[in-house]
Design a protein around this motif. Structure first.
Motif, mmCIF file in Angstrom:
data_model
loop_
_atom_site.group_PDB
_atom_site.id
_atom_site.type_symbol
_atom_site.label_atom_id
_atom_site.label_comp_id
_atom_site.label_asym_id
_atom_site.label_seq_id
_atom_site.Cartn_x
_atom_site.Cartn_y
_atom_site.Cartn_z
ATOM 1 N N PRO A 175 0.740 -1.069 0.032
ATOM 2 C CA PRO A 175 -0.500 0.060 -0.486
ATOM 3 C C PRO A 175 0.623 1.079 -0.339
ATOM 4 N N THR B 70 1.326 3.018 2.431
ATOM 5 C CA THR B 70 1.281 3.785 3.082
ATOM 6 C C THR B 70 2.882 2.500 3.820
ATOM 7 N N TRP B 71 3.365 1.735 2.880
ATOM 8 C CA TRP B 71 4.423 0.973 3.333
ATOM 9 C C TRP B 71 6.147 1.960 2.868
ATOM 10 N N LYS C 219 8.228 -6.730 8.812
ATOM 11 C CA LYS C 219 6.765 -6.053 8.037
ATOM 12 C C LYS C 219 6.912 -7.013 6.719
ATOM 13 N N MET D 64 0.553 -12.983 5.334
ATOM 14 C CA MET D 64 -0.872 -12.669 4.783
ATOM 15 C C MET D 64 -0.682 -12.941 3.842
ATOM 16 N N VAL E 202 -4.789 -15.075 1.873
ATOM 17 C CA VAL E 202 -5.771 -14.140 1.320
ATOM 18 C C VAL E 202 -5.486 -14.345 -0.201
ATOM 19 N N TYR F 79 -6.555 2.777 1.806
ATOM 20 C CA TYR F 79 -5.248 2.505 1.996
ATOM 21 C C TYR F 79 -4.679 1.536 0.751
ATOM 22 N N LEU F 80 -5.126 -0.337 1.478
ATOM 23 C CA LEU F 80 -5.014 -0.715 0.573
ATOM 24 C C LEU F 80 -5.933 -1.544 -0.150
ATOM 25 N N TRP G 79 -8.969 -11.145 5.370
ATOM 26 C CA TRP G 79 -8.604 -9.666 4.700
ATOM 27 C C TRP G 79 -8.461 -9.254 6.031
ATOM 28 N N GLU H 152 -8.782 -9.473 9.012
ATOM 29 C CA GLU H 152 -7.644 -10.142 9.898
ATOM 30 C C GLU H 152 -5.994 -9.878 9.229
ATOM 31 N N MET H 153 -5.247 -9.599 7.900
ATOM 32 C CA MET H 153 -4.278 -9.391 7.681
ATOM 33 C C MET H 153 -3.999 -7.938 7.576
ATOM 34 N N GLN I 159 -3.554 -6.425 11.050
ATOM 35 C CA GLN I 159 -1.320 -6.869 11.358
ATOM 36 C C GLN I 159 -0.801 -6.379 10.253
ATOM 37 N N VAL I 160 -0.968 -6.067 8.799
ATOM 38 C CA VAL I 160 -0.020 -5.218 8.306
ATOM 39 C C VAL I 160 -0.378 -3.793 8.442
ATOM 40 N N MET I 161 -1.218 -3.506 8.854
ATOM 41 C CA MET I 161 -1.375 -2.180 9.167
ATOM 42 C C MET I 161 -1.105 -1.993 10.067
ATOM 43 N N GLU I 162 -0.308 -1.984 11.279
ATOM 44 C CA GLU I 162 -0.136 -1.845 12.091
ATOM 45 C C GLU I 162 -1.033 -1.448 13.469
#
Lengths: 595, 595
Positions: free
Chosen positions: A224, A226-227, A235, A242, A246, B220-221, B239, B241-242, B245-248
């Motif tokens: 994204p 934001t990464w 990360k 993930m 997905v 964002y994603l 999704w 859940e993922m 996690q990845v968006m912290e």
């Protein structure tokens, strides 16, 4: 239409006419004396670069009949390139659709790229072809997505055999598995670590990606906005975990591949894996090794290793710096791993010496981003309309043979811009290079997968003496020292062998046996006849993403960009075989080296 | 420049001049007699729609001085809209930057949208502002990303208090938390289920999203190009859940909020939660309830409930159809849940009767996609340059007061196109409506959050009699029957009350007490004076995404599109308060209803 565009249209029309008429000489005549045609699967069912009119003619003589190419058309506006006109084309073959890139010089083709995008009748269900999801209507036999997925997870590898097994569940294996999922090719990824992303989690704590985010996207699901530019390892680990979920990949963690034997009669492998302690036999038609650009760790047999009393390990097994505050660390090697490890040790308060045995190509990350990657992979590139696919195809359109011509000016600029930095580094005694022919870091990577460092801080420590630099070969180890060939004695509590890796086919040997490994030969390298990349010229990366001399055995990997882009071509080749589409391979590479 | 564009530029220049000069009457005169100005935060620090020149003047009188708007500029080319000229603008305020949309009729503003995009000095670190990630250079005090994240996870809510706590970890809470993360507002999401996505996993097995993917992206994603149009519930669960996690996000699963008391003196809540059995007290300044559009289940007190011998439960507690093959199921209700549950029961082989008590707006999913959503949210919309942000702002630019005028033609088209379907449904006895004023499904949703069904198969079963339809109110239950007011007796082994939900502030009452809940009043609805949406006119959704009458208490939610888009405005309001940026609220809504 301006003159350049007219020239392109004329060339394309002539090319189409010649191909349609089977006029091979006519088609070849459309190429310049110095010319290159790189084909990714579409004509050759291989990754192939032919050179000159003779090469073009030979490729066509063999492949024209079965390929039945047609419909070459210019897409978009031709543009001015470096001394040439550049244009994008679309085209079709008997079984597929593709994209082509053309560079014309004085009305003749200097470079042509033909790349297969999709197989007719097997187009990826993405975008406006995405699956519906909900089964609308009333269905007494409804199977929900979860039920279907659960059933697949239970059956595949047990009551139903996969078409493909990918050994190695890092970003390469994961990217390829995602492509194969989209192409509906039953695939299992086996990975010895428990969770996807563990190969990153288990690395030393300060590790971040060295390539910027725009270069690193996985297929279908980009990072994204934001990464971070340079993602911290954890990360990336989370993302891979993930993504695996997905994108619905069949991922067997805690699974180690033990042995693989090919049965010519059935055209299947017998692959024995250890799945969390249980042996399972898988029988895929295709076996892909996605174990990373690097093969097995290369640990030199220095005399006296066995008597050394401190810690010693290969960089791949380095646990990180935490236990070494106040200790004396000697790191053998001067490339990426060596630098990262030295810097981390210094930050923790170890006394660090780097032993440089051969020259290293060093480029500061920001300059690499600015000059080497930025034009294709950056926020500004994306904003100017160069999406990831366009960037990948543009990069792929430059033949390896002449890539140096494109790359050298970039590194000349970098050397000049960063002259002060390089001077300080050289003053500290560091031996620098810019590739054998000054063609820079990227080619060094393509040729030998090593020999460089993307500077993110360690070089400054070398330049200012915080990291002590020693030069020369290692003669022996004593109980407490590393002794160099010139007699220098380096006291050490820790020795890290940042001494690289062997060819990937060494890993293959462990799995499929030395006979198969030798039959396949060395993996990686271009045959450039430079350090660690002996000739003769291959034209493409040895054994990567294409048929090998062992039926049913393939290699996938590379950096994140290559894992992403070339996973498409490998997946298409595997899909074609799964569907029984004829795949006559042109120019299956000869094996010149076994390691 | 054509005449329309000239008119826009002239209007914008006049508007800028008037605002800069403080000429409120002059600014108001630029609006038509019938006009609407919808402001999202930028001027009003609220979500506000004012009407007519008087409304414009009042808004400006109160807000012009502190807002200091300037820099109104046309972005892109004005276009022809329905009887008007449409244009996009950018502008600035003292503390922020925003986007505006203008519809001009005969040189005057018919509608104006002003929406805050970002706060100066607190811009989101996305795109070319994304974080670097790797800390280049050598840092003896280096803290890795993982260490920082781990530390935050350990501290936040314990040694360090969050600024915001969001109660409810579904897609609404998750979307808002992602926005707040990007704005660097320390936030915790508390959710009683163990894992993000559980609220979806726990639903009946055949459930898929009713809205298509382009409408549903989280901030964002976005969902990848491979994602199905109507995602099965378990994919959405994965999704979420993922994403978490990845968006912290700081997500506390297995955590139930017990009580919340506001301390006016400290300006903080005392929020007691039960975290996996342990009581924890959180002290955020802001408390957001993101518990879904629906509040507490509405279970009617039908006489005889206690004597019924079969299974009975509200639709929200329905376990799915598996136990009811061959049984007689009576489902009270005729909206979304009722239809989904009836269809699933029929598919499993139950004998199903749907009891319709009031009319339902039914639209087939494909037609909704084609006519209602497609122009903004579809593959073709995206391909034509309407990205998610543009679609969201376009939707937001239509004032609720006149939305019916935009919506009615859509549903007139649908009625005509699907006349045959509606005739068959009516023939089966089903009572149809298209909203109180034929303005369609979307307005019905905006007004009352219920009363509709997006047809994905159940209506066909009603039309052909597979699902038996009964009409009328329920009089009582006997041991084995549901008895309707007209005496009809329906034998039943299962009764499902698909009877809707109460207002969200009922859930608030459980947490913050009835006094606060009453002070805040009813949540959702426009005050349209239609069924279940009593007047007076609110102009915006009651209490959603904006300040309420309880300081520090906010509500977030809505469908996935609203969760995504309005999370931005709520996050900006929360960020401003966290940073001490003045937020003088214009037009804090009066409370006219408490339920």
């Amino acid at each position: 239409m301006n003159r350049s565009a007219a020239a392109v249209h004329e060339w394309v029309a002539s090319f189409e006419r010649a191909l349609t008429a089977g006029d091979i000489e006519g088609a070849a005549a459309l190429f310049a004396a110095e010319s290159y045609w790189r084909d990714l699967v579409a004509f050759s069912w291989n990754l192939t670069t032919v050179e000159g009119r003779a090469g073009v003619a030979e490729l066509l003589r063999t492949t024209l009949g079965s390929t039945r190419p047609r419909g070459f058309a210019v897409t978009g506006e031709p543009t001015e390139g470096p001394g040439c006109v550049e244009a994008w084309l679309s085209f079709e073959t008997a079984v597929g659709r593709g994209t082509a890139q053309l560079r014309l010089v004085e009305g003749r083709a200097w470079t042509l790229l033909t790349a297969l995008d999709e197989l007719k009748g097997h187009e990826e269900p993405t975008g406006d072809r995405r699956p519906r999801g909900a089964e609308h209507g009333a269905d007494p036999d409804r199977v929900t997505w979860l039920e279907r997925r659960t059933r697949e997870t239970e059956e595949l590898g047990h009551s139903r055999q996969p078409e493909v097994v990918i050994v190695g569940g890092g970003q390469g294996g994961i990217a390829l598995a995602a492509r194969l999922r989209q192409l509906d090719v039953p695939t299992i990824v086996v990975e010895r670590s428990p969770r996807p992303g563990d190969s990153w989690r288990n690395r030393y704590k300060s590790l971040c990606l060295h390539d910027p985010v725009w270069y690193d996207h996985l297929p279908y699901l980009p990072f994204p906005a934001t990464w971070p530019v340079y993602a911290p390892k954890d990360k990336i680990g989370d993302w891979l975990e993930m993504y695996t979920q997905v994108m619905e990949l069949n991922y067997w963690g805690s699974t180690t591949a033990r042995s693989a034997t090919y049965d010519e009669r059935t055209g299947r492998w017998e692959l024995v894996v250890d799945r969390a302690g249980e042996p399972v036999t898988l029988r895929p038609r295709q076996l892909v090794l996605a174990l990373g650009v690097s093969g097995k760790p290369n640990v030199p047999e220095f005399p006296g290793r066995e008597r050394f009393l401190g810690d010693q390990h290969h960089s791949s097994a380095h646990p990180g710096p935490d236990a070494y505050a106040g200790k004396r660390a000697v790191v053998i090697g001067s490339n990426n791993s060596a630098h990262d490890i030295c810097a981390a040790l210094w930050e923790t308060g170890a006394e660090v010496t780097m032993v440089q045995r051969s020259s290293t190509c060093v480029v500061r990350s920001d300059l690499l981003m600015e000059h080497a990657l930025g034009p294709l992979y950056s926020e500004r590139a994306a904003a100017s309309g160069i999406d990831t696919r366009a960037a990948d195809l543009t990069l792929a359109s430059v033949p390896y043979r002449i890539m140096g011509r494109f790359q050298k000016p970039i590194y000349d600029t970098i050397r000049e811009e960063d002259a002060e930095f390089y001077a300080r580094l050289a003053k500290a005694g560091f031996e620098l290079d810019f590739g054998d022919d000054d063609s820079g870091m990227f080619l060094k990577y393509l040729r030998r997968g090593s020999g460089y460092y993307i500077e993110v801080g360690a070089s400054e420590l070398v330049a200012d003496g915080s990291i002590t630099l020693a030069r020369g070969e290692v003669a022996e180890l004593t109980e407490r020292e590393v002794v160099l060939a010139d007699g220098t004695r380096l006291e050490a509590d820790l020795v890290v062998y940042a001494t690289g890796y062997r060819s990937m086919n060494g890993l293959a040997a462990d799995l499929v046996g030395p006979a198969v490994a030798d039959r396949v030969g060395k993996v990686w390298g271009l045959g450039s006849d430079t350090a660690k990349d002996p000739g003769p010229w291959e034209g493409e990366e040895r054994n990567m993403w294409k048929p090998t001399r062992q039926p049913g055995l393939w290699f996938h990997g590379g950096n994140l960009q290559q894992s992403r882009h070339y996973s498409l071509y490998l997946a298409l080749q595997l899909k074609a075989r799964a569907e029984g589409i004829p795949t006559p391979v042109y120019g299956l590479a000869e094996v010149h080296h076994t390691s």
